[in-house]
Motif scaffolding. Structure first.
Motif, PDB file in Angstrom:
ATOM      1  N   GLN A   1       0.829  -1.205   0.000  1.00 45.05           N
ATOM      2  CA  GLN A   1       0.000   0.000   0.000  1.00 45.05           C
ATOM      3  C   GLN A   1       0.867   1.261   0.000  1.00 45.05           C
TER       4      GLN A   1
ATOM      5  N   ALA B   1       2.276   1.784  -3.411  1.00 41.22           N
ATOM      6  CA  ALA B   1       1.196   2.263  -4.283  1.00 41.22           C
ATOM      7  C   ALA B   1       0.914   3.740  -4.038  1.00 41.22           C
ATOM      8  N   ASP B   2       0.923   4.150  -2.782  1.00 37.86           N
ATOM      9  CA  ASP B   2       0.672   5.557  -2.463  1.00 37.86           C
ATOM     10  C   ASP B   2       1.755   6.446  -3.070  1.00 37.86           C
TER      11      ASP B   2
ATOM     12  N   ALA C   1       1.313   6.500  -6.911  1.00 31.79           N
ATOM     13  CA  ALA C   1       0.156   7.296  -7.315  1.00 31.79           C
ATOM     14  C   ALA C   1       0.412   8.786  -7.118  1.00 31.79           C
TER      15      ALA C   1
ATOM     16  N   ASN D   1      -0.989   5.002 -12.288  1.00 33.52           N
ATOM     17  CA  ASN D   1      -2.199   4.291 -11.893  1.00 33.52           C
ATOM     18  C   ASN D   1      -1.796   2.897 -11.420  1.00 33.52           C
ATOM     19  N   VAL D   2      -2.162   2.570 -10.190  1.00 31.61           N
ATOM     20  CA  VAL D   2      -1.657   1.350  -9.550  1.00 31.61           C
ATOM     21  C   VAL D   2      -2.738   0.286  -9.485  1.00 31.61           C
TER      22      VAL D   2
ATOM     23  N   ILE E   1      -5.631   4.224  -7.564  1.00 31.08           N
ATOM     24  CA  ILE E   1      -5.252   2.920  -7.020  1.00 31.08           C
ATOM     25  C   ILE E   1      -6.467   2.009  -7.049  1.00 31.08           C
TER      26      ILE E   1
END
Length: 471
Positions: free
Chosen positions: A66, A69-70, A73, A78-79, A156
């Motif tokens: 996570q 991904a943060d 992004a 785009n995750v 995400i």
């Protein structure tokens, strides 16, 4: 998270030549991972593109996924969060979806570790030669100064690729016509506990003619039963005992992130990765030739048995030797258009798997070879192991170069050929033996691998070299 002095984590301690690996909460933290996710997007130019992120069963992998991904992004990618995945699932996803990605895993390392393996679109590896250190340096800057927001923040979302992964592997090796086999699988509480039922079982696809006997399929990143490192013989003991107990035809052991596979025969004896390399090479050469390819290339590193290049040449393939290490194998796979590559460490690479390594596909080839003939695996294995190997023997030394010089002086004569592709390889001109000495890149070790035509000759060579090394 920062250190007690409020200084950001020093990423140089966790970034290695091919991946990232550190101790959770010390050398790898959610904050550092977020910075790496942002730098991954910037260095590889992925703003507006899709980035794939997943992790293994280690307690920190979901949080780190996570965080990555943060960060990604924030810099405009785009995750797609893939959830729980094996390393070769990431490679499949990066190849089939043509997108860059990262998987959180520390492979066979103990529970306190976690890390990242990264790939570009098409499953092309990210290593120190292809941007990994640039990602490290930019992430270090972001840790110190903060991550700037892109003009358009990425979205995400979540997706699952396990079914597609299983279907794809089944399309490469048809196991439906195998004779019935009893297969013991030791997942070591790693990701093979999820991928084995999906690929070899009937949880997602039609059942195969296998009775799967599971060992340690519960996903548990604390590894309560034994380390998920089948390269160490002690970690194979449970599998060997279970194969005998259940009267199984074969045993398979996977490491924590399931990208390596080790094979045990029906007698409980290990089948060497060199024998597996030769067996799979034979099958892949035959398939390529059936499709009209002349002299398909097969990659092997210089530590694999001499039986490997001999069999490749015998079967009409073209053996290509390379240095030890997956970045060298993958690069050479791409350069040569090779159909297959194998290493002594049980990493197996396939052109049809985006030149990436997958333990599951190698296991499927062994199952197919065993299932299409009536004899036991021990007989099949002997066909691919005509020589006697020492295995890798490490010597911890204060002066590695001096030890190498002693061996070189002793073996510099007209009866021995010496080459320097990766360390030093000494080959008897009469073909009776060879050995390789390589210094470790990270530890004060000198590694010896020896092979000979019989056990007595191998032992004589091994002992003579070790006496020189350790004097």
């Amino acid at each position: 998270m920062t250190t007690a002095e409020n200084v950001p984590v020093d990423l140089s301690s966790s970034f290695k030549a091919y991946d990232v690996r550190g101790i959770v909460g010390q050398t790898i933290t959610a904050e550092s991972v977020q910075a790496v996710g942002a730098a991954f997007v910037d260095v590889l130019g992925l703003a507006g593109e899709t980035v794939l992120v997943g992790g293994d069963m280690r307690p920190s992998s979901a949080e780190f996924s996570q965080a990555f991904a943060d960060g990604a992004a924030t810099r405009g990618a785009n995750v797609q969060l893939l959830g729980l995945i094996s390393t070769d699932e990431l490679y499949f996803a990066c190849g089939s979806l043509n997108a860059a990605g990262a998987v959180f895993t520390a492979s066979h390392n103990p529970a306190e570790y976690n890390g990242m393996k990264m790939a570009k679109a098409g499953a092309v590896p990210v290593s120190s030669e292809t941007g990994l250190m640039d990602i490290r340096d930019l992430a270090q800057t972001y840790l110190a100064e903060g991550i700037p927001a892109a003009a358009a923040k990425g979205v995400i979302a979540e997706t699952d690729v396990l079914l597609q992964y299983a279907e794809y592997l089944r399309s490469l090796v048809d196991l439906s016509g195998s004779r019935p086999l009893k297969v013991v699988v030791d997942a070591g509480n790693g990701m093979a506990g999820m991928t084995t039922p999906a690929v070899l079982g009937d949880t997602l696809l039609a059942g195969l003619p296998f009775e799967i006997v599971p060992l340690y399929f519960e996903l548990d990143g604390t590894f309560p039963n034994h380390p998920a490192n089948p390269l160490e013989p002690a970690n194979l003991l449970d599998l060997q005992a279970a194969v005998i107990k259940h009267g199984a035809d074969i045993g398979l052991a996977f490491d924590g992130d399931a990208d390596r596979c080790f094979v045990i025969d029906e007698l409980g004896a290990p089948v060497s990765p060199s024998a597996v390399t030769a067996l799979v090479a034979r099958r892949e050469i035959a398939r390529a030739k059936a499709l009209g390819e002349e002299h398909p290339a097969v990659i092997h590193n210089l530590i694999t048995s001499r039986a490997v290049p001999e069999l490749i040449a015998h079967d009409g393939g073209r053996p290509v030797r390379t240095r030890v290490g997956h970045s060298f194998i993958k690069a050479t796979m791409a350069e040569e258009g090779a159909v297959f590559g194998g290493e002594h460490s049980a990493h197996y690479y396939f052109r049809d798997f985006f030149n990436a390594d997958t333990g599951m596909l190698a296991a499927m080839h062994v199952l197919a070879a065993l299932g299409e003939q009536e004899g036991p695996l021990s007989d099949l294995g002997r066909e691919y192991e005509p020589y006697v190997s020492s295995g890798e023997i490490n010597s911890q030394l204060a002066d590695v170069p001096a030890a190498v010089a002693r061996v070189r002086a002793a073996y510099t004569n007209e009866d021995v050929t010496i080459d320097e592709l990766d360390g030093l390889t000494f080959t008897a001109n009469n073909g009776q033996w060879w050995f390789n000495l390589r210094a470790s890149n990270t530890e004060p070790f000198l590694r010896l691998n020896a092979e000979a035509v019989d056990a007595v000759t191998m032992a004589d060579v091994r002992d003579a070299v070790l006496a020189l090394v350790r004097q």
